[in-house]
Each structure stands twice: as C-alpha cells, then as structure tokens.
Design an enzyme around this catalytic site. Sequence first.
Site, PDB file in Angstrom:
ATOM      1  N   LYS A 152       0.833  -1.189   0.000  1.00 48.90           N
ATOM      2  CA  LYS A 152       0.000   0.000   0.000  1.00 48.90           C
ATOM      3  C   LYS A 152       0.878   1.253   0.000  1.00 48.90           C
ATOM      4  O   LYS A 152       2.034   1.137   0.388  1.00 48.90           O
ATOM      5  CB  LYS A 152      -0.934  -0.001   1.211  1.00 48.90           C
ATOM      6  CG  LYS A 152      -0.168   0.086   2.554  1.00 48.90           C
ATOM      7  CD  LYS A 152      -0.916   0.814   3.604  1.00 48.90           C
ATOM      8  CE  LYS A 152      -0.713   2.272   3.610  1.00 48.90           C
ATOM      9  NZ  LYS A 152       0.475   2.800   4.286  1.00 48.90           N
ATOM     10  N   HIS A 182      -0.881  -4.008   6.475  1.00 43.05           N
ATOM     11  CA  HIS A 182      -0.288  -4.754   7.587  1.00 43.05           C
ATOM     12  C   HIS A 182      -1.146  -4.705   8.856  1.00 43.05           C
ATOM     13  O   HIS A 182      -0.987  -5.539   9.734  1.00 43.05           O
ATOM     14  CB  HIS A 182       1.163  -4.334   7.847  1.00 43.05           C
ATOM     15  CG  HIS A 182       1.328  -3.053   8.597  1.00 43.05           C
ATOM     16  ND1 HIS A 182       1.239  -1.830   8.004  1.00 43.05           N
ATOM     17  CD2 HIS A 182       1.586  -2.816   9.913  1.00 43.05           C
ATOM     18  CE1 HIS A 182       1.440  -0.893   8.917  1.00 43.05           C
ATOM     19  NE2 HIS A 182       1.649  -1.448  10.083  1.00 43.05           N
ATOM     20  N   LYS A 186      -2.084  -7.759  12.245  1.00 43.77           N
ATOM     21  CA  LYS A 186      -1.826  -7.586  13.676  1.00 43.77           C
ATOM     22  C   LYS A 186      -2.681  -8.562  14.468  1.00 43.77           C
ATOM     23  O   LYS A 186      -3.870  -8.707  14.201  1.00 43.77           O
ATOM     24  CB  LYS A 186      -2.132  -6.141  14.108  1.00 43.77           C
ATOM     25  CG  LYS A 186      -1.116  -5.130  13.557  1.00 43.77           C
ATOM     26  CD  LYS A 186      -1.394  -3.738  14.074  1.00 43.77           C
ATOM     27  CE  LYS A 186      -0.537  -2.707  13.365  1.00 43.77           C
ATOM     28  NZ  LYS A 186       0.764  -2.486  13.980  1.00 43.77           N
ATOM     29  N   HIS A 244      -5.696   1.536   6.559  1.00 40.60           N
ATOM     30  CA  HIS A 244      -5.718   0.968   7.916  1.00 40.60           C
ATOM     31  C   HIS A 244      -7.007   1.313   8.683  1.00 40.60           C
ATOM     32  O   HIS A 244      -7.650   0.442   9.252  1.00 40.60           O
ATOM     33  CB  HIS A 244      -4.528   1.477   8.732  1.00 40.60           C
ATOM     34  CG  HIS A 244      -3.189   1.208   8.121  1.00 40.60           C
ATOM     35  ND1 HIS A 244      -2.915   0.089   7.374  1.00 40.60           N
ATOM     36  CD2 HIS A 244      -2.030   1.907   8.155  1.00 40.60           C
ATOM     37  CE1 HIS A 244      -1.650   0.119   6.979  1.00 40.60           C
ATOM     38  NE2 HIS A 244      -1.091   1.224   7.437  1.00 40.60           N
ATOM     39  N   LYS A 344       0.458  12.046  13.095  1.00 37.18           N
ATOM     40  CA  LYS A 344       1.855  11.860  13.486  1.00 37.18           C
ATOM     41  C   LYS A 344       2.188  12.918  14.529  1.00 37.18           C
ATOM     42  O   LYS A 344       1.507  13.938  14.628  1.00 37.18           O
ATOM     43  CB  LYS A 344       2.765  12.028  12.271  1.00 37.18           C
ATOM     44  CG  LYS A 344       2.514  10.963  11.213  1.00 37.18           C
ATOM     45  CD  LYS A 344       3.780  10.544  10.523  1.00 37.18           C
ATOM     46  CE  LYS A 344       3.556   9.494   9.470  1.00 37.18           C
ATOM     47  NZ  LYS A 344       3.445   8.123   9.986  1.00 37.18           N
TER      48      LYS A 344
HETATM   49  C1  BG6 Z   1       2.286   2.581   7.538  1.00 39.78           C
HETATM   50  C2  BG6 Z   1       2.352   4.060   7.209  1.00 39.78           C
HETATM   51  O1  BG6 Z   1       1.412   1.926   6.660  1.00 39.78           O
HETATM   52  O2  BG6 Z   1       1.835   2.419   8.872  1.00 39.78           O
HETATM   53  C3  BG6 Z   1       3.255   4.791   8.193  1.00 39.78           C
HETATM   54  O3  BG6 Z   1       2.850   4.230   5.893  1.00 39.78           O
HETATM   55  C4  BG6 Z   1       2.834   4.503   9.615  1.00 39.78           C
HETATM   56  O4  BG6 Z   1       3.247   6.189   7.944  1.00 39.78           O
HETATM   57  C5  BG6 Z   1       2.682   3.006   9.852  1.00 39.78           C
HETATM   58  O5  BG6 Z   1       3.820   5.039  10.479  1.00 39.78           O
HETATM   59  C6  BG6 Z   1       2.077   2.717  11.217  1.00 39.78           C
HETATM   60  O6  BG6 Z   1       2.127   1.347  11.456  1.00 39.78           O
HETATM   61  P1  BG6 Z   1       2.203   0.754  12.936  1.00 39.78           P
HETATM   62  O7  BG6 Z   1       2.202  -0.707  12.732  1.00 39.78           O
HETATM   63  O8  BG6 Z   1       3.480   1.283  13.535  1.00 39.78           O
HETATM   64  O9  BG6 Z   1       0.995   1.279  13.656  1.00 39.78           O
END
Ligand code: BG6
Length: 493
Positions: A152, A182, A186, A244, A344
């Site tokens: 993605k 991803h 989880k 996500h 962020k």
């Molecule tokens: C990624 C984004 O898909 O997910 C990032 O591109 C982000 O910007 C990350 O930091 C967050 O993933 P996790 O697993 O740390 O919550």
Amino acid sequence: MTTQSAPASSALPLDMIIFGGTGDLSFRKLLPALYMAHLHCNLPPDTRILTIGRKPWSREEYISEFMETKAKPFIEKKAFNAAVWDKFLALFEYVRMDVDSPEDYARLAEVSRPNVCRVFYLATSPDLFTNICNNLASAGLIDENSRVVLEKPLGHDLASAQEINTAVGKHFDEAQIYRIDHYLGKETVQNLMVLRFGNPIFGPLWQAPYIKSVQITVAETVGVGSRAGFYDKTGALRDMVQNHLLQLLCIVAMEPPVSLDPDAVRDEKLKVLRSLRPMTPEDIARDTVRGQYTAGTVEGEAVKGYLEEDNVPTGSRAETFVALRAHINNWRWAHVPFFLRTGKRMQKKVSEIVIEFSELPFSIFPNNGRNYGNRLVIQLQPEESIQLQVLAKEPGSGMHMLPVNLNLDLQQAFTERRAEAYERLLIDVIRGRLTHFMRRDELEAAWAWAEPILEGWAKSGEKPRGYTAGTFGPAASNALMARENAVWAEESQ
Ligand code: BG6
C-alpha cells in the site's frame, strides 16, 4: 466478485523475490519478518530469497552493506541467533536490476528456478507495479504457481488504483494477488473478529440504538522521519485512513461472515465500504479536520515542525493529521457516528477502538447530572487490552456511582510469542491464505469513498490547521466531537 481458490503451490520450493530489496520497508520489516519465519521453521525447506535493487552490489556486498548493517539491527535482540542468521543469509541472492528495463529481467530469469512457487513482493512505489508485472510476464516468469504481493498505498486515487489492478490482473488471477494492509496482520486486529463473532454476549448489543458512537484512533508519536519524499505526496488520508482505519472500521461494522473463507470475509467488508455515506462538499467542510504538526515536544524531546523536516517542500499542504465523522447507511448503523482519527507527532502512541454504548433511558440513581453509558475500549497498540467500563457503587453511605473497568490484559492472559504483522502475513502468502488481504473491489470501494474528501480539500484551497507536536491534534478535532455531544476517549478519563 469472487476469488477462485488459491493454487495449491505451498508444497513447492519457494523463490521469494523482493522488488525494492534495498529499500526502507525491506530492512525495517520484510527481512526481519522473514528471519523470524525462518527461525520458527515457517519457510518451506527449499526456500531462496532473491532481493532486487539498483545498487551495483555483489551478493557479498549486499550481505555486508545491507543485511548485516541495515536489516540485522531490526531483529529483536532476544530472537537473534548467530547460527540461524548464517543459515538465513545462505538463502539470499542479490539481483542488480533496473526494474523498468525489460532486458534486465533475463538476469532474474537466470537466477530463479523452474518448478517453484515464485512470490513477487512489490515493495516499490505503486507507479512501478504495472511495468514490473508486464516485464515479468514477458520474461516468462509468471505461471499458475506464482503470487504477487502489492504494498500500500495502491495508487493515489480511484483511477490510478483501477489502472494498476487492471494491469496486474492481466498477468495474475485474483487468487494470486495479495494486497497487503499490515494492520490486518496484527494479532490484535485479528482478535477483534474473535471478540465480535466468538462471544455471544456482544452480538445483540452490537448495533444502533445500543451503540451510540464508535471512535477509531491511530495516534503515532513519530514524525515524517526520512520519508518526506513519499509522505508529502501522500498525506495521512491516503497513508492511513483509506486503508488501515477503514479496514478497522470494516471489522467493527461488518455483518457476521458465513465462514472465515477469504471471500466470505471480504464480501462483508465490501458491503460496509459500499454503505459508507458519500461525503458532500458541505460534509467535508463540517465533518473533516486536517492538521499539520508544528514544532513542539514529544515524549520529553523537542521536535521540529513538519515544514522544517528534511525534504519537505516549502509551504507544503500535506496533512499529518486527519479526524473525521463517517456514517454507515445501513440498518445496523443508522445514525451512529464513526469518528476516525490519525496523526503523526501526537501526544502518545496509541491505537484503539472505543465503542460508546447508549445511556439508560432513565436512571433511578442520583448521578449528579452526569449521564454515564458503558464503554468498551479495545486497545490494539502499544498494549493489547480490552476494557469494559461499567458503573459501580462508590463505597459510602449514598448510592453514588462511578465508572470502573473490567480489565482484560491479553499480554498476561497469553504469554506466547506474538508474531509481528509482516511475519504473519508473509506466512499467509506462502501458505496461500487470502483472508487477511484486500480484494480488488474492496480496495476500490475504499478509494471511491476517500477520493471526494481529497478533492474537497484541494478545492477549498484551505491549508491544514497547525497543531503543536505532542498534542492530540488541532482544537477543531475536539469541536467535531462536541457537535455530536461526544468527546475523544482521552478527554473523558
Ligand atoms: C504505515 C504508514 O502503513 O503504517 C506509516 O505508511 C505509519 O506512515 C505506519 O507510520 C504505522 O504502522 P504501525 O504498525 O506502527 O501502527
């Protein structure tokens, strides 16, 4: 849309071919995840890992410059075993290629073995996906045992996503395509399905009017780091919400699937995405908030603002924060707002889903004017826990009530190792399990809903609102909630 069952190639030897084999994702996530899969004997016995990059490295240079220096530090210290690591490195070949040059694919064809399951992991910019697949096909590298994994964000809007899907679909059947998000790998997100569909207690209450609102927050403390080149063109809506957060929303809102078969689950998620109420320009102005962090302090450390970060163009309008109110137009969720928020450089790293149940129609207890409802808080990160807030009598002579938590700490309940999301999903790809990957129609439905928001923002000509790093975003995000008589979870503790 249905997906023919995945080809039964998991018994074949595996050639894992990683495009973007010298990139960030490879050293931070993919290669450490493959190491863990190897450590726990989850790679087929005759596996090879072919990494592709433009750097003029020999195999030995790749191992020393990249694997040892960059990837190894991302392996958990307690999981590192020198002998296993050496065996793992023995699986590697490095293929120097310009992925846009068809001639270079002959080199890959020489290295890859016949009669294997080839998994092509495209950890590159999505602009390259079409060319890579066309070139792989021309070089005769794709067969019925092959699989392709697409990282993605897939495209930057609906049209580009459709274009990529069509181009990839010319060479791979839907059952060979693994669109990765991803978050679906989880442990905690998968556990959400068990919480909802394995516990009869929640079933009857999991709908309007018993649920009043749902909050989904994915807050990060990290800033843009070294990824400005990618992030500035992408922004938080494309980077986090379109994939996500919408996937989390789907799991909260979907109807029970008829089984855990990939299509049964994906059909239900698709229905949710298609039921999302499209946002009009007025909705976008009222129900969405974009923010961009300014200098501040995060976890005790002074940090720069987004505009001062390396490689961020002057005056950039990329959003690093989004909050919005979504609605699902179906019987189960009529009039229940879904508040989504991500950002962020926020005050703390936390991913959680808060289910706010409706208040009593009438209370016989004195409540000092406060109307409490029950609340289920499902924390996905940093700790995995489930808390159900219930009212209890405050000890003493009166009948005063206070909320207390029924607290399930899943870290304590299960002490087993939890595989990281990429490890789990890579094993799914190797075993041909598609349930936790997005189907084409699902991904496109998510774009169809998100794209008007991007257009609305662009048309408005407004800049994102500044928020100080180390806070929970612009004040407008609280105002968005207040209009609905709601507050973000951290405000009500
Ligand atoms: C990624 C984004 O898909 O997910 C990032 O591109 C982000 O910007 C990350 O930091 C967050 O993933 P996790 O697993 O740390 O919550």
